[in-house]
Design an enzyme around this catalytic site. Structure first.
Site, PDB file in Angstrom:
ATOM      1  CB  SER A 157     -60.218 -40.956 -73.184  1.00  0.00           C
ATOM      2  OG  SER A 157     -59.483 -41.074 -74.373  1.00  0.00           O
ATOM      3  CG  ASP A 256     -64.577 -39.999 -79.986  1.00  0.00           C
ATOM      4  OD1 ASP A 256     -63.500 -40.488 -80.396  1.00  0.00           O
ATOM      5  OD2 ASP A 256     -64.850 -39.881 -78.781  1.00  0.00           O
ATOM      6  CG  HIS A 286     -61.980 -38.396 -77.696  1.00  0.00           C
ATOM      7  ND1 HIS A 286     -62.450 -39.677 -77.521  1.00  0.00           N
ATOM      8  CD2 HIS A 286     -60.995 -38.239 -76.779  1.00  0.00           C
ATOM      9  CE1 HIS A 286     -61.780 -40.273 -76.557  1.00  0.00           C
ATOM     10  NE2 HIS A 286     -60.887 -39.416 -76.084  1.00  0.00           N
TER      11      HIS A 286
END
Length: 312
Positions: A157, A256, A286
């Site tokens: 991320s 996402d 995500h």
């Protein structure tokens, strides 16, 4: 909006928080609560050591957690592990289980980095912390039992965005040579103009409103997201030259907001001559890898371990 998530992921989606970054302190409490609820890893066959290493010039020392398989292959590969958290939250506890699993699965020494967080410490604090730890790792391979030719990089991320920025910075400074980079659902583009970023405004864990705040905090008060002056070391999607970077593995999730920037970055790496493998996992969101009860999540973890074994 209703999303056709994987059948094993769908029951979990409503239970997962959307990271509300309007109050960073509260967001960190949510992050700590998530970490506390995650299964504790099996540390059998690992030694785990918390220590600090020298930080950038004029900055504090950087806390790290070192996972060493026992008995260790000597010399072993090493992986610098950068946690996620929207640039605002996250610590050594958040991805403790993942770091331990990588060390066991790969047979590598894993160094997890507790880098400084925005908004208190905006860019380039986190990036410089990670560069300092990478240089420390490269300078202490004998002590750590590490092969200096097999240094890998993992980031998830926002940690994936920092990892991508770190490969650029390391190349441009002539720093330690990296054997590979694994960018897991990476946050790469402050311009927030992709199809997926415009579409996914209410997805679990990460969505466009969270991205807007995360980027604003990370870039600080002097530079706004979308401004032409944003550094490619902060937003690697802005880098014009990707040649000479280490081989890459990039994973993306279908639902996402950062899906498209990850896939586009993989394409550009390949076009620049960088050996690149990209995986897009269907019907995922995500952070799906955190739901270990789902087969697709286990496959994501298995693919990561296999990529490290193959590339490192």
């Amino acid at each position: 909006m209703t999303y056709p998530f994987d059948a094993e992921l769908a029951p979990w989606a409503p239970m997962l928080p959307i990271l509300d970054l309007r109050d960073p302190a509260a967001a960190r409490e949510v992050g700590r609560a998530i970490a506390a609820q995650l299964p504790q890893p099996d540390l059998t066959g690992l030694t785990v050591l918390d220590r600090t290493v020298p930080g950038p010039d004029g900055a504090p020392a950087v806390p790290v957690r070192i996972y060493t398989p026992q008995p260790a292959a000597t010399p072993a590969p090493a992986v610098l592990h950068l946690h996620g958290g929207g640039f605002v939250l996250g610590d050594l506890a958040l991805e403790h289980a993942d770091a331990a699993a990588f060390a066991t699965g790969i047979g590598a020494v894993v160094i997890a980095v507790d880098y400084r967080l925005a908004p208190e410490e905006p860019f380039p604090a986190a990036l410089e912390d990670c560069y300092a730890v990478l240089c420390w790792l490269a300078g202490n391979t004998d002590e750590l039992g590490v092969d200096p030719t097999r240094l890998g990089l993992y980031g998830r991320s926002s940690g994936g965005g920092i990892a991508a920025g770190l490969t650029l910075l390391t190349r441009d400074r002539g720093g330690p040579r990296l054997a590979m980079q694994y960018l897991d659902v990476p946050v790469l583009d402050d311009q927030l103009d992709s199809v997926s970023m415009r579409a996914y405004v209410d997805t679990p864990i990460w969505n466009r409103p969270s991205a807007e705040l995360g980027w604003a905090y990370y870039l600080g008060d002097d530079v706004k997201p979308g401004d032409p002056s944003v550094s490619p070391y902060a937003a690697p999607a802005r880098a014009e030259d990707l040649a000479g970077l280490p081989p890459a593995f990039i994973s993306s999730c279908q639902f996402d907001p950062v899906r498209d920037e990850g896939m586009h970055y993989a394409q550009r790496l390949a076009q620049a001559g960088v050996p690149t493998e990209a995986h897009l996992y269907p019907a995922t969101f995500h952070g799906s890898a955190l739901v270990t009860e789902a087969a697709v999540s286990r496959r994501m973890q298995q693919d990561a371990v296999a990529a490290f074994r193959r590339m490192l």
